[in-house]
Scaffold this active site. Structure first.
Site, PDB file in Angstrom:
ATOM      1  CB  SER A 187      -0.955  -0.037   1.191  1.00 42.06           C
ATOM      2  OG  SER A 187      -1.910   0.985   1.117  1.00 42.06           O
ATOM      3  CG  HIS A 238      -5.610  -2.296   0.942  1.00 46.55           C
ATOM      4  ND1 HIS A 238      -5.153  -2.010  -0.320  1.00 46.55           N
ATOM      5  CD2 HIS A 238      -4.871  -1.518   1.791  1.00 46.55           C
ATOM      6  CE1 HIS A 238      -4.196  -1.100  -0.252  1.00 46.55           C
ATOM      7  NE2 HIS A 238      -3.996  -0.790   1.012  1.00 46.55           N
TER       8      HIS A 238
END
Length: 414
Positions: free
Chosen positions: A182, A379
């Site tokens: 990320s 995620h």
């Protein structure tokens, strides 16, 4: 015969009594061996946790050009194999509000930090400025607003280059591998576009849930968050173990029910998943969120509102002072010439497939694309997923080993 069962007087024998006794026993012993280990791990400092599992661990300090002192945690080798064997170095960078802990939080069999060490790599776990482990500066204190005047732009232009130079000097290598999750990918893309000479110091970059291209949104919540930060004068966002972190303290750590509420809130942000290990969740939440500057959050919010991957927007007047133009300059992703491998998933709300595809088309040297073969993978599952080792990490190591062999073959041919 009268017995006291959970504070009640009951008669034996009695089927209801047996049921009560069974229920009381289960209640008293509801902490299983695995959950007890999780509770113990939750209380450990990162280096103590690594040592608990009999891995070597070191702590290193790196000073950036603008005075921040960053803490690196190193696992120089795994639990087997010769300690003096020269191993390829790999630098791992965490996501927003995370820390080096997230690479080892699931334990030796399921955490990428441990897995890489056992696979023959010299593992360096980084901590971006301002998180739990990197709250020092040569002249500024975290209590001062000036300490927090940075976003992931400065992390990319100062933090990662300082870490890379330190690791290469320490190991004698000329290159290393980089793995980012990320924001850890965002920082890398900033570095290699702003300081392209660092492309030459990277064997390959592994991008887990890469974030660079944004989907433009008019979500009023994002506007509200930015306004709230400005009005409240907040500089630090969700630090670990302080009154400023109600998300971690009040919502996530007290009971099974509040932990579930916390998990539901996380799913709302990153996408629902069946990959969360609820036994291990107390360990992860004991160290996450790890804190960040509000400017980091605002920088991502600006990307969502503009749909552009560009530098921080200070407003037209200050932009003219900082950049010589009214709007922030865009990052030139064509300058990211390092070999890049992209890992993404269908259920990732923060790095959706269409954004990853657009990001991929901007890079001149994509060596691998991997779409996680599990529809519900989200995620956070890239670091917290209980099956990430088989769904993702095994392929990561295959790519790194293959690329390593290709590099060696190329060197022999020349």
């Amino acid at each position: 015969m009268l017995l006291s069962v959970c504070g009640l007087q009951v008669r034996m024998p009695d089927l209801m009594t047996v049921a009560l006794l069974t229920w009381c026993y289960r209640l008293a012993h509801s902490t299983t061996a695995s959950s007890m280990a999780a509770v113990n791990d939750a209380d450990l400092y990162l280096t103590s946790l690594i040592a608990k599992y009999e891995y070597p661990v070191q702590t290193h300090s790196v000073q950036t050009a603008d005075g921040y002192i960053l803490e690196l945690h190193r696992i120089p080798h795994g639990t087997s194999g010769p300690a003096n064997w020269t191993r390829p170095a790999v630098l791992m960078h965490h996501a927003l509000l995370c820390s080096s802990f997230d690479w080892v939080g699931l334990g030796p069999e399921r955490s990428l930090g441990f897995i890489l060490a056992d696979a023959g790599y010299d593992v360096w776990l980084a901590n971006a400025r301002g998180n739990t482990y990197s709250r020092k500066h040569v002249s500024l204190d975290p209590s001062e607003p000036r300490f927090w005047e940075y976003s992931w732009h400065e992390m990319g232009t100062y933090d990662i280059p300082a870490e890379i130079d330190y690791i290469l000097q320490s190991t004698g290598h000329s290159k290393l591998y980089y793995i980012g999750h990320s924001m850890g990918t965002t920082m890398f893309f900033v570095m290699t576009s702003q300081r392209p000479e660092y492309n030459q110091k990277i064997h390959a970059m592994i991008a887990l849930a890469p974030v660079a291209v944004f989907t433009r949104t008019k979500n009023p919540v994002i506007h509200f968050i930015q306004s709230l930060f400005r009005v409240a004068g907040l500089h630090e966002f969700l630090p670990q173990n302080t009154a400023l972190n109600p998300f971690s303290i009040a919502a996530c750590k007290h009971t099974r029910w509040t932990s579930r509420l916390c998990l539901a809130f996380i799913f709302l942000i990153v996408g629902r998943s069946t990959q969360t290990d609820k036994e291990r969740l107390p360990v992860l939440l004991a160290h996450t969120p790890a804190g960040a500057s509000t400017r980091e959050v605002m920088h991502f919010a600006q990307g969502a509102l503009s749909g552009e991957f560009r530098q921080f927007d200070f407003g037209e007047k200050k932009n003219m002072e900082e950049y010589g133009q009214a709007t922030p300059p865009k990052y030139n992703l064509s300058l990211v010439t390092s070999p890049v491998a992209l890992y993404y998933s269908d259920n990732d709300r923060l790095a959706p497939v269409k954004n990853v595809n657009k990001t991929c088309s901007s890079f001149p040297n994509v060596i691998h694309r991997f779409r996680v073969p599990f529809r519900m993978f989200n995620h956070l599952d890239f670091i917290w997923g209980k099956d990430a080792n088989t769904l993702v990490y095994s392929d990561v190591i295959t790519v790194m080993k293959k690329y390593e062999n290709d590099v060696r073959t190329a060197h022999k041919l020349t």
